[in-house]
Design an enzyme around this catalytic site. Sequence first.
Site, PDB file in Angstrom:
ATOM      1  N   GLU A 149       3.925  65.997  48.842  1.00 32.56           N
ATOM      2  CA  GLU A 149       4.873  64.947  49.254  1.00 32.56           C
ATOM      3  C   GLU A 149       5.140  64.988  50.755  1.00 32.56           C
ATOM      4  O   GLU A 149       5.186  63.952  51.431  1.00 32.56           O
ATOM      5  CB  GLU A 149       6.226  65.118  48.539  1.00 32.56           C
ATOM      6  CG  GLU A 149       6.180  65.056  47.031  1.00 32.56           C
ATOM      7  CD  GLU A 149       6.039  66.419  46.384  1.00 32.56           C
ATOM      8  OE1 GLU A 149       5.206  67.232  46.859  1.00 32.56           O
ATOM      9  OE2 GLU A 149       6.747  66.684  45.399  1.00 32.56           O
ATOM     10  N   CYS A 207      10.221  69.078  44.138  1.00 30.24           N
ATOM     11  CA  CYS A 207      11.153  70.207  44.285  1.00 30.24           C
ATOM     12  C   CYS A 207      12.298  69.798  45.223  1.00 30.24           C
ATOM     13  O   CYS A 207      12.311  68.698  45.772  1.00 30.24           O
ATOM     14  CB  CYS A 207      10.407  71.422  44.847  1.00 30.24           C
ATOM     15  SG  CYS A 207       9.976  71.275  46.593  1.00 30.24           S
ATOM     16  N   CYS A 214      11.168  68.782  48.793  1.00 30.36           N
ATOM     17  CA  CYS A 214      10.533  67.466  48.883  1.00 30.36           C
ATOM     18  C   CYS A 214      11.527  66.348  48.563  1.00 30.36           C
ATOM     19  O   CYS A 214      11.468  65.271  49.170  1.00 30.36           O
ATOM     20  CB  CYS A 214       9.315  67.420  47.971  1.00 30.36           C
ATOM     21  SG  CYS A 214       8.004  68.518  48.570  1.00 30.36           S
ATOM     22  N   HIS A 224       3.673  70.901  50.967  1.00 31.46           N
ATOM     23  CA  HIS A 224       3.561  70.296  49.636  1.00 31.46           C
ATOM     24  C   HIS A 224       2.951  68.901  49.806  1.00 31.46           C
ATOM     25  O   HIS A 224       2.984  68.317  50.899  1.00 31.46           O
ATOM     26  CB  HIS A 224       4.941  70.211  48.979  1.00 31.46           C
ATOM     27  CG  HIS A 224       5.423  71.502  48.401  1.00 31.46           C
ATOM     28  ND1 HIS A 224       6.468  71.582  47.509  1.00 31.46           N
ATOM     29  CD2 HIS A 224       4.988  72.772  48.592  1.00 31.46           C
ATOM     30  CE1 HIS A 224       6.672  72.841  47.167  1.00 31.46           C
ATOM     31  NE2 HIS A 224       5.789  73.585  47.816  1.00 31.46           N
TER      32      HIS A 224
END
Lengths: 151, 151
Positions: B57, B85, B88, B55
């Site tokens: 992040e 999410c 993260c 992701h």
Amino acid sequence: MSIADPMFPMRRALALAAAAAHAGEVPVGAVITHKGAIIGEGANAPRGRHDPSHHAEIAAIRAAAQHLGSDRLIDCALWVTLEPCAMCAGAIAHARITRLYYGAEDAKGGAIIHGPRLFTQPTIHHHPEIYGDILAAESAALLRDFFAERR
Amino acid sequence: MSIADPMFPMRRALALAAAAAHAGEVPVGAVITHKGAIIGEGANAPRGRHDPSHHAEIAAIRAAAQHLGSDRLIDCALWVTLEPCAMCAGAIAHARITRLYYGAEDAKGGAIIHGPRLFTQPTIHHHPEIYGDILAAESAALLRDFFAERR
């Protein structure tokens, strides 16, 4: 540690955890199995790798995903020596891991049966089968010895 | 997009999100700032990278941690175009991010003000300052266009 031993993935994860302790990292190890074989493994190493995301589970998931050439680890199991944290539980959901086997409980940082209990959250749509307390005494002993040496 | 613009990190994150969409990935971008400069950035790319943990992040946190040579991102801010999410948010806690700025809300997968609301959980001991709705319309438009093209 033969393939005939159904616990061989957790024994390998425990060996990875012991190696992490030797390297000065909190001893946690993980492996991914697919069709009875290990296709990814990892040891906890956030300090040595300068990477706060380098938990054993994330490292094993990354290795297995590279092996399969996909971000979905369909029909794969994750074996990890300690109850996963929220970060790793989230990664398990993203990876669509079919079965999760973990060793010791982690009342402080665990997110499976403690804290946010991530797979009970209605917005987490993927739910692996979950089996805890797998060779938990061996995992807990590694952690206890590690922290005892540091006090 | 000059340093005099206090929103320049989110504008850069939006550019990374747009590049992700161009590559066929859900458009989310992230940057890490330290002392007013960007020291890490990332775009969502789990499919292309064969890595479910990739992701925006996590990619930005990894890059910044490499830059600083530490797994602790002390006095750093994370700017991300979408509400993080659970995976993260957990990484943000492990990295000790000081401030979190996010764009659009994510009622489906977000874990800050939705779902597990991770930083309200008593077992999550690190709590960044949190600022939402930062250039959220631009982020939401990127996501809307991306999913509209796929239907």
